[in-house]
Design a protein around this motif. Structure first.
Motif, PDB file in Angstrom:
ATOM      1  N   ARG A  38       0.716  -1.177   0.212  1.00 50.96           N
ATOM      2  CA  ARG A  38       0.284  -0.159   0.026  1.00 50.96           C
ATOM      3  C   ARG A  38       0.836   0.919   0.080  1.00 50.96           C
ATOM      4  O   ARG A  38       2.016   1.783   0.419  1.00 50.96           O
ATOM      5  CB  ARG A  38      -1.070   0.407   1.138  1.00 50.96           C
ATOM      6  CG  ARG A  38      -0.391   0.352   2.976  1.00 50.96           C
ATOM      7  CD  ARG A  38      -1.221   0.081   3.537  1.00 50.96           C
ATOM      8  NE  ARG A  38      -0.391   0.442   5.016  1.00 50.96           N
ATOM      9  CZ  ARG A  38      -0.844  -0.221   6.473  1.00 50.96           C
ATOM     10  NH1 ARG A  38      -2.636  -0.669   6.140  1.00 50.96           N
ATOM     11  NH2 ARG A  38      -0.663  -0.116   6.899  1.00 50.96           N
ATOM     12  N   VAL A  63      -0.563  -4.813  10.204  1.00 53.55           N
ATOM     13  CA  VAL A  63      -1.948  -5.306   9.672  1.00 53.55           C
ATOM     14  C   VAL A  63      -1.835  -6.392  10.559  1.00 53.55           C
ATOM     15  O   VAL A  63      -2.850  -6.913  10.480  1.00 53.55           O
ATOM     16  CB  VAL A  63      -1.521  -4.481   8.186  1.00 53.55           C
ATOM     17  CG1 VAL A  63      -1.775  -3.969   7.768  1.00 53.55           C
ATOM     18  CG2 VAL A  63      -0.735  -6.444   7.775  1.00 53.55           C
ATOM     19  N   MET A  82      -9.540  -6.643   5.370  1.00 54.15           N
ATOM     20  CA  MET A  82      -9.041  -6.814   6.164  1.00 54.15           C
ATOM     21  C   MET A  82     -10.198  -6.518   7.568  1.00 54.15           C
ATOM     22  O   MET A  82     -11.349  -5.770   6.230  1.00 54.15           O
ATOM     23  CB  MET A  82      -8.970  -4.716   5.411  1.00 54.15           C
ATOM     24  CG  MET A  82      -8.239  -4.854   4.264  1.00 54.15           C
ATOM     25  SD  MET A  82      -7.141  -3.931   3.737  1.00 54.15           S
ATOM     26  CE  MET A  82      -9.004  -2.894   2.520  1.00 54.15           C
ATOM     27  N   LEU A  85     -10.799  -1.631  10.428  1.00 55.33           N
ATOM     28  CA  LEU A  85     -10.124  -0.214   9.750  1.00 55.33           C
ATOM     29  C   LEU A  85      -9.456   0.935  10.240  1.00 55.33           C
ATOM     30  O   LEU A  85     -10.803   1.155  11.217  1.00 55.33           O
ATOM     31  CB  LEU A  85     -10.535  -0.441   8.398  1.00 55.33           C
ATOM     32  CG  LEU A  85     -10.097  -1.786   7.585  1.00 55.33           C
ATOM     33  CD1 LEU A  85     -11.760  -1.268   6.873  1.00 55.33           C
ATOM     34  CD2 LEU A  85      -8.948  -0.927   6.883  1.00 55.33           C
ATOM     35  N   ASP A  89      -5.058   3.414   7.810  1.00 57.37           N
ATOM     36  CA  ASP A  89      -4.825   2.145   6.550  1.00 57.37           C
ATOM     37  C   ASP A  89      -5.532   3.281   4.808  1.00 57.37           C
ATOM     38  O   ASP A  89      -5.479   2.377   4.291  1.00 57.37           O
ATOM     39  CB  ASP A  89      -5.821   1.194   7.289  1.00 57.37           C
ATOM     40  CG  ASP A  89      -5.520   0.720   8.033  1.00 57.37           C
ATOM     41  OD1 ASP A  89      -6.460   0.145   8.865  1.00 57.37           O
ATOM     42  OD2 ASP A  89      -4.169   0.206   8.615  1.00 57.37           O
ATOM     43  N   TYR A  93      -3.439   0.353  -2.536  1.00 58.69           N
ATOM     44  CA  TYR A  93      -3.670  -1.056  -2.233  1.00 58.69           C
ATOM     45  C   TYR A  93      -3.323  -2.085  -3.787  1.00 58.69           C
ATOM     46  O   TYR A  93      -4.437  -1.887  -4.614  1.00 58.69           O
ATOM     47  CB  TYR A  93      -3.917  -1.751  -1.718  1.00 58.69           C
ATOM     48  CG  TYR A  93      -4.369  -1.545  -0.257  1.00 58.69           C
ATOM     49  CD1 TYR A  93      -5.245   0.038   0.831  1.00 58.69           C
ATOM     50  CD2 TYR A  93      -3.866  -2.489   1.059  1.00 58.69           C
ATOM     51  CE1 TYR A  93      -5.189  -0.078   1.779  1.00 58.69           C
ATOM     52  CE2 TYR A  93      -4.343  -1.756   2.386  1.00 58.69           C
ATOM     53  CZ  TYR A  93      -5.039  -0.606   3.208  1.00 58.69           C
ATOM     54  OH  TYR A  93      -5.084  -0.544   4.277  1.00 58.69           O
TER      55      TYR A  93
END
Length: 123
Positions: A38, A63, A82, A85, A89, A93
């Motif tokens: 990301r 993460v 995911m 969040l 974040d 991605y």
């Protein structure tokens, strides 16, 4: 022609969940290490997770415990689930294919890249 296409991004509230997909064409990704990266605005690209052909995984500390990587070889697709969040974040991605069979998360070790999908975490 080898191609990776990411999808599943969008706008989600803090604490919410998303599932990103990385669909491959032109090759079978089941033989390769596939990673998710990301990049947030103004920041360097960050490797966050990878999975090898046997299903072994690696996660960045940022993460771990919130994101889960998985693969469906029949669909030639890798997923990033995911949860929990956070606003930090928020990023584009990307998925990528590694040149060898290591499990590191350095972007220089990866060759083919998708175009990315935007994830925005905001209330």
């Amino acid at each position: 022609q080898l191609q990776l296409v990411e999808s599943g991004g969008g706008l989600v509230q803090p604490g919410g969940s998303l599932r990103l997909s990385c669909a491959a064409s032109g090759f079978s990704l089941g033989f390769y290490v596939i990673a998710w990266f990301r990049q947030a605005i103004g920041k360097e690209r960050e490797g966050i997770s990878c999975i090898d052909s046997l299903g072994s995984t690696n996660y960045a500390t940022s993460v771990k415990g919130r994101f889960t990587i998985s693969r469906d070889n029949a669909k030639n697709t890798v997923y990033l689930h995911m949860n929990s969040l956070k606003p930090e974040d928020t990023a584009i991605y990307y998925c990528a294919v590694r040149r060898d069979y290591g499990m590191g998360l350095e972007s220089g070790d990866y060759s083919y890249w998708g175009q990315g999908t935007q994830v925005t975490v905001s209330s």
